[in-house]
Design a protein around this motif. Structure first.
Motif, PDB file in Angstrom:
ATOM      1  N   TYR A  69       0.830  -1.203   0.000  1.00  0.00           N
ATOM      2  CA  TYR A  69       0.000   0.000   0.000  1.00  0.00           C
ATOM      3  C   TYR A  69       0.869   1.260   0.000  1.00  0.00           C
ATOM      4  CZ  TYR A  69      -3.911  -3.031   1.364  1.00  0.00           C
ATOM      5  OH  TYR A  69      -4.869  -4.010   1.420  1.00  0.00           O
ATOM      6  N   GLY A  70       1.916   1.253   0.813  1.00  0.00           N
ATOM      7  CA  GLY A  70       2.819   2.402   0.855  1.00  0.00           C
ATOM      8  C   GLY A  70       3.490   2.643  -0.483  1.00  0.00           C
ATOM      9  N   GLY A  71       3.919   1.566  -1.133  1.00  0.00           N
ATOM     10  CA  GLY A  71       4.530   1.704  -2.455  1.00  0.00           C
ATOM     11  C   GLY A  71       3.562   2.251  -3.478  1.00  0.00           C
ATOM     12  N   ILE A  72       2.316   1.830  -3.402  1.00  0.00           N
ATOM     13  CA  ILE A  72       1.306   2.343  -4.329  1.00  0.00           C
ATOM     14  C   ILE A  72       1.096   3.838  -4.111  1.00  0.00           C
ATOM     15  CG2 ILE A  72      -1.158   2.240  -4.910  1.00  0.00           C
ATOM     16  CD1 ILE A  72      -0.980  -0.796  -4.407  1.00  0.00           C
ATOM     17  N   VAL A  73       1.041   4.264  -2.877  1.00  0.00           N
ATOM     18  CA  VAL A  73       0.874   5.690  -2.582  1.00  0.00           C
ATOM     19  C   VAL A  73       2.070   6.480  -3.108  1.00  0.00           C
ATOM     20  CG1 VAL A  73       0.784   7.371  -0.706  1.00  0.00           C
ATOM     21  CG2 VAL A  73      -0.634   5.328  -0.605  1.00  0.00           C
ATOM     22  N   LEU A  74       3.283   5.990  -2.883  1.00  0.00           N
ATOM     23  CA  LEU A  74       4.470   6.688  -3.382  1.00  0.00           C
ATOM     24  C   LEU A  74       4.497   6.738  -4.903  1.00  0.00           C
ATOM     25  CD1 LEU A  74       7.273   5.400  -0.987  1.00  0.00           C
ATOM     26  CD2 LEU A  74       6.327   7.693  -1.107  1.00  0.00           C
ATOM     27  N   LEU A  75       4.140   5.645  -5.563  1.00  0.00           N
ATOM     28  CA  LEU A  75       4.116   5.631  -7.021  1.00  0.00           C
ATOM     29  C   LEU A  75       3.061   6.581  -7.577  1.00  0.00           C
ATOM     30  CD1 LEU A  75       4.704   1.886  -7.875  1.00  0.00           C
ATOM     31  CD2 LEU A  75       6.225   3.799  -8.308  1.00  0.00           C
TER      32      LEU A  75
END
Length: 85
Positions: free
Chosen positions: A43-49
């Motif tokens: 989820y964190g990676g999706i937000v950063l992307l």
């Protein structure tokens, strides 16, 4: 190339050092327990992307606007030089 390396370093720091923050943030929103904890880094990676995509889109749009302005200025200069001749 420097920008790419900078983004990679930022993402590395955000996902490793900030991983606990993402876990606390998403635990309070999404809920779940230990069984779902492996999803929080995703989820964190999706937000950063998503943020990276927005920033890149803004940069590309600014470049397009600058290019249009430069082309219109060059056309005006070409018209003025033809009038003089």
């Amino acid at each position: 190339m420097k920008a790419v390396i900078g983004v990679v370093i930022f993402f590395l720091l955000a996902m490793t050092a900030g991983g606990g923050l993402f876990a606390m943030f998403f635990t309070s929103i999404v809920g779940g327990g230990v069984a779902e904890s492996y999803l929080y880094p995703i989820y964190g990676g999706i937000v950063l992307l998503a943020g990276l995509i927005v920033i890149c889109t803004v940069i590309v749009l600014d470049e397009i606007k600058q290019l249009k302005e430069t082309l219109s200025e060059n056309e005006k200069e070409a018209e003025n030089s033809q009038k003089i001749i």
